[in-house]
Design a protein around this motif. Structure first.
Motif, PDB file in Angstrom:
ATOM      1  N   TYR A 215       0.843  -1.197   0.000  1.00 13.43           N
ATOM      2  CA  TYR A 215       0.000   0.000   0.000  1.00 13.43           C
ATOM      3  C   TYR A 215       0.875   1.243   0.000  1.00 13.43           C
ATOM      4  CZ  TYR A 215      -3.798  -3.164   1.384  1.00 13.43           C
ATOM      5  OH  TYR A 215      -4.729  -4.177   1.425  1.00 13.43           O
ATOM      6  N   ASP A 216       0.382   2.325  -0.602  1.00 18.82           N
ATOM      7  CA  ASP A 216       1.129   3.577  -0.569  1.00 18.82           C
ATOM      8  C   ASP A 216       0.723   4.407   0.651  1.00 18.82           C
ATOM      9  OD1 ASP A 216      -1.293   4.893  -1.157  1.00 18.82           O
ATOM     10  OD2 ASP A 216      -0.805   5.185  -3.267  1.00 18.82           O
ATOM     11  N   THR A 217       1.293   5.588   0.769  1.00 21.99           N
ATOM     12  CA  THR A 217       1.066   6.415   1.957  1.00 21.99           C
ATOM     13  C   THR A 217      -0.373   6.922   2.059  1.00 21.99           C
ATOM     14  OG1 THR A 217       1.919   8.334   0.725  1.00 21.99           O
ATOM     15  CG2 THR A 217       3.468   7.153   2.140  1.00 21.99           C
ATOM     16  N   GLU A 218      -1.111   6.862   0.950  1.00 22.95           N
ATOM     17  CA  GLU A 218      -2.526   7.257   0.972  1.00 22.95           C
ATOM     18  C   GLU A 218      -3.438   6.077   1.281  1.00 22.95           C
ATOM     19  OE1 GLU A 218      -3.304  10.459   0.687  1.00 22.95           O
ATOM     20  OE2 GLU A 218      -1.151  10.834   0.496  1.00 22.95           O
ATOM     21  N   GLY A 219      -2.861   4.912   1.497  1.00 25.15           N
ATOM     22  CA  GLY A 219      -3.648   3.736   1.810  1.00 25.15           C
ATOM     23  C   GLY A 219      -4.164   2.989   0.599  1.00 25.15           C
ATOM     24  N   ARG A 220      -3.721   3.382  -0.587  1.00 27.39           N
ATOM     25  CA  ARG A 220      -4.173   2.707  -1.802  1.00 27.39           C
ATOM     26  C   ARG A 220      -3.372   1.435  -2.042  1.00 27.39           C
ATOM     27  NH1 ARG A 220      -3.551   7.785  -5.778  1.00 27.39           N
ATOM     28  NH2 ARG A 220      -1.648   7.882  -4.487  1.00 27.39           N
ATOM     29  N   LEU A 221      -4.069   0.371  -2.441  1.00 29.47           N
ATOM     30  CA  LEU A 221      -3.408  -0.893  -2.755  1.00 29.47           C
ATOM     31  C   LEU A 221      -2.687  -0.737  -4.092  1.00 29.47           C
ATOM     32  CD1 LEU A 221      -2.905  -3.893  -2.089  1.00 29.47           C
ATOM     33  CD2 LEU A 221      -4.989  -4.416  -3.388  1.00 29.47           C
ATOM     34  N   ARG A 222      -1.367  -0.793  -4.071  1.00 25.26           N
ATOM     35  CA  ARG A 222      -0.580  -0.632  -5.285  1.00 25.26           C
ATOM     36  C   ARG A 222      -0.214  -1.968  -5.913  1.00 25.26           C
ATOM     37  NH1 ARG A 222       0.825   4.381  -7.754  1.00 25.26           N
ATOM     38  NH2 ARG A 222       0.584   6.039  -6.193  1.00 25.26           N
ATOM     39  N   VAL A 223      -0.001  -2.980  -5.058  1.00 26.04           N
ATOM     40  CA  VAL A 223       0.376  -4.305  -5.555  1.00 26.04           C
ATOM     41  C   VAL A 223      -0.475  -5.336  -4.832  1.00 26.04           C
ATOM     42  CG1 VAL A 223       2.255  -5.938  -5.920  1.00 26.04           C
ATOM     43  CG2 VAL A 223       2.741  -3.478  -5.887  1.00 26.04           C
ATOM     44  N   PRO A 224      -1.309  -6.094  -5.548  1.00 31.18           N
ATOM     45  CA  PRO A 224      -2.177  -7.090  -4.911  1.00 31.18           C
ATOM     46  C   PRO A 224      -1.385  -8.188  -4.223  1.00 31.18           C
ATOM     47  CG  PRO A 224      -2.897  -6.611  -7.155  1.00 31.18           C
ATOM     48  CD  PRO A 224      -1.542  -5.992  -6.995  1.00 31.18           C
ATOM     49  N   GLU A 225      -2.024  -8.864  -3.318  1.00 31.07           N
ATOM     50  CA  GLU A 225      -1.386  -9.936  -2.562  1.00 31.07           C
ATOM     51  C   GLU A 225      -0.840 -11.018  -3.486  1.00 31.07           C
ATOM     52  OE1 GLU A 225      -2.254 -12.897   1.247  1.00 31.07           O
ATOM     53  OE2 GLU A 225      -3.825 -11.544   0.510  1.00 31.07           O
TER      54      GLU A 225
ATOM     55  N   ILE B 177       9.625   3.490 -10.056  1.00 34.07           N
ATOM     56  CA  ILE B 177       8.733   3.742  -8.918  1.00 34.07           C
ATOM     57  C   ILE B 177       8.829   5.193  -8.457  1.00 34.07           C
ATOM     58  CG2 ILE B 177      10.409   3.046  -7.137  1.00 34.07           C
ATOM     59  CD1 ILE B 177       7.992   1.608  -5.746  1.00 34.07           C
ATOM     60  N   ASP B 178       7.675   5.801  -8.226  1.00 35.25           N
ATOM     61  CA  ASP B 178       7.641   7.216  -7.816  1.00 35.25           C
ATOM     62  C   ASP B 178       6.684   7.451  -6.646  1.00 35.25           C
ATOM     63  OD1 ASP B 178       5.223   6.821  -9.058  1.00 35.25           O
ATOM     64  OD2 ASP B 178       5.440   8.462 -10.509  1.00 35.25           O
ATOM     65  N   TRP B 179       6.365   6.384  -5.915  1.00 34.17           N
ATOM     66  CA  TRP B 179       5.469   6.502  -4.774  1.00 34.17           C
ATOM     67  C   TRP B 179       6.095   5.793  -3.575  1.00 34.17           C
ATOM     68  CZ3 TRP B 179       3.870   1.635  -3.140  1.00 34.17           C
ATOM     69  CH2 TRP B 179       3.950   0.607  -4.081  1.00 34.17           C
ATOM     70  N   PHE B 180       5.686   6.259  -2.383  1.00 34.39           N
ATOM     71  CA  PHE B 180       6.230   5.713  -1.148  1.00 34.39           C
ATOM     72  C   PHE B 180       5.309   4.671  -0.523  1.00 34.39           C
ATOM     73  CE2 PHE B 180       8.710   9.775  -0.910  1.00 34.39           C
ATOM     74  CZ  PHE B 180       9.967   9.188  -0.871  1.00 34.39           C
ATOM     75  N   ILE B 181       5.943   3.659   0.069  1.00 35.29           N
ATOM     76  CA  ILE B 181       5.245   2.626   0.827  1.00 35.29           C
ATOM     77  C   ILE B 181       4.596   3.261   2.068  1.00 35.29           C
ATOM     78  CG2 ILE B 181       5.684   0.641   2.367  1.00 35.29           C
ATOM     79  CD1 ILE B 181       5.648  -0.229  -0.490  1.00 35.29           C
TER      80      ILE B 181
END
Length: 425
Positions: free
Chosen positions: A390-400, A412-416
């Protein structure tokens, strides 16, 4: 140490490849990392019947962004240069240090006139546009650019990536922190550094969350690859203002390690992870482990293939090295041969977590070893960038259960989730 006999055999083999194969049907590519990278391999133009350079001497130019005494990025590249020169008596090298990216094209042009290099290595992301311009201007010269993604017929790319090592360091950091507050001093927030921050955070969360810690990684950007004063100032802010007790960094000096060592002597323990070069000797009481790089094998491979005619000025458009733990280009340790500082090994052997891969309860030290061994395999049995993420906004970026592909990791341009970007100092 590579023996002269081995090098002779290696040269004969490569020349045989250059003479006997009409097409170069495969290059060393990221496709050796299943599920992690998706790369199209295309055949390259027909190879010359003989190696491109018949003369005894091959001249190789290195363009450095920092000083060779920086103890980080440039120092490591220069170690690679010296490694090749020490093994190959027919190679003559020259380097320029602390080159301003804005002046890189002019510096390269000058050296092409006076040194007449056959190969030019430009060793910083900041040199990418200058390298492309130089390659288009000097078509009879082979260029290789480090960490970029622009290629041409006479321009290849290469990189030794540290994200796996950062992840392993993160496992240790999450176990050692008492406050759950971890600091990261970043040179520039380009995808390379963001990738490393995220991998480090993933590791810290994996162990720290099991130990009941609310892991937060505070990031400060200093806007320079080599600025010991700014690096030390950023570390001080993280410690004094945000209360971190662990620090990792991307800056090419020992300043942060020495700062943490000074705090230790004053009675305050701050755990630190070295960057790029062995840093144990600068902080034997604070350096837990670190990321180590070995450019030598990459430079040796490229120079030998140029010598054999496998690489020439017309077939580099699809040549892109991305070497990891499995290829021996990077390693984990406070020093070469020292995976973990002995001072902290016993501590990590006494902290237990459950391995999310095999479900076994094991020490953090053993977990780090197991992950290291899995990522050293040629088929890369484990990768930290596996969902759910998930990113810092709580969005699922990579499914399980899904591994990020090479392209997504590289850009990659977003933070965990767990990272707090404090901005530039």
């Amino acid at each position: 140490m590579v023996s002269k006999l081995f090098l002779a055999i290696y040269t004969i083999v490569l020349i045989t490849i250059g003479i006997g194969i009409g097409f170069l049907i495969s290059i060393y590519s990221k496709s050796q990392i299943p599920q992690l990278a998706t790369v199209t391999i295309t055949s390259t133009p027909a190879l010359a019947a003989t190696p491109q350079y018949k003369q005894e001497e091959i001249r190789v130019l290195f363009i450095y962004v920092g000083p060779i005494g920086d103890l980080g990025w440039t120092h490591a590249h220069d170690m690679g240069r010296r490694y090749v020169e020490s093994l190959l008596p027919w190679v003559k090298t020259r380097y320029l240090e602390s080159v301003d990216p804005a002046k890189a094209f002019d510096e390269i042009s000058t050296q092409i006139r006076i040194f007449k290099p056959h190969i030019v290595f430009t060793t910083s992301y900041d040199f990418m546009d200058a390298t492309v311009k130089a390659a288009q201007t000097y078509r009879d010269v082979i260029f290789f650019h480090c960490s970029g993604d622009k290629r041409d017929i006479n321009l290849g790319t290469y990189f030794a990536d540290l994200y796996q090592a950062y992840y392993i360091n993160g496992l240790m950091a999450g176990a050692l922190t008492k406050t759950g507050k971890i600091g990261y001093v970043a040179a520039h927030l380009i995808p390379e550094v963001i990738r490393h921050i995220n991998a480090f955070t993933i590791g810290a969360l994996e162990t720290g969350s099991q130990l009941g810690k609310n892991i937060t990684v505070y990031v400060i950007e200093i806007g320079a690859w080599y600025d010991p004063e700014k690096a030390r100032a950023a570390a001080s802010v993280l410690v004094e203002r945000y209360g971190v007790d662990v620090i990792a960094f991307t800056e090419d000096s020992s300043a942060i390690v020495e700062y943490a060592e000074s705090l230790y002597k004053a009675g305050r323990q701050i755990y630190v992870f070295g960057h790029y070069s062995p840093m144990y000797k600068y902080g034997p009481d604070v350096v837990v482990s670190g990321q180590l790089v070995n450019w030598g094998p990459i430079y040796l491979d490229i120079v030998m293939k140029v010598r054999a005619g496998v690489y020439n000025t017309t077939n580099l458009r699809n040549v892109d090295y991305w070497w990891l733990l499995a290829q021996g280009a990077v390693d984990v340790g406070a020093d070469f041969g020292m995976f973990i500082n002995p001072k902290f090994k016993d501590v990590l052997e006494q902290i237990y977590v459950v391995d999310k891969v095999d479900g076994k309860r094991k020490s953090v030290y053993q977990l780090a070893i197991d992950r290291y061994n899995a990522m050293k395999e040629t088929n890369v049995g484990f990768d930290p960038f596996t969902g759910p993420l998930y990113d810092t906004e709580g969005r699922l970026r990579v499914p399980e259960g899904v591994r990020m592909r090479y392209y997504d990791i590289w850009y990659i341009d977003w933070f965990i989730r767990g990272v707090v970007n404090l901005g530039k100092i």
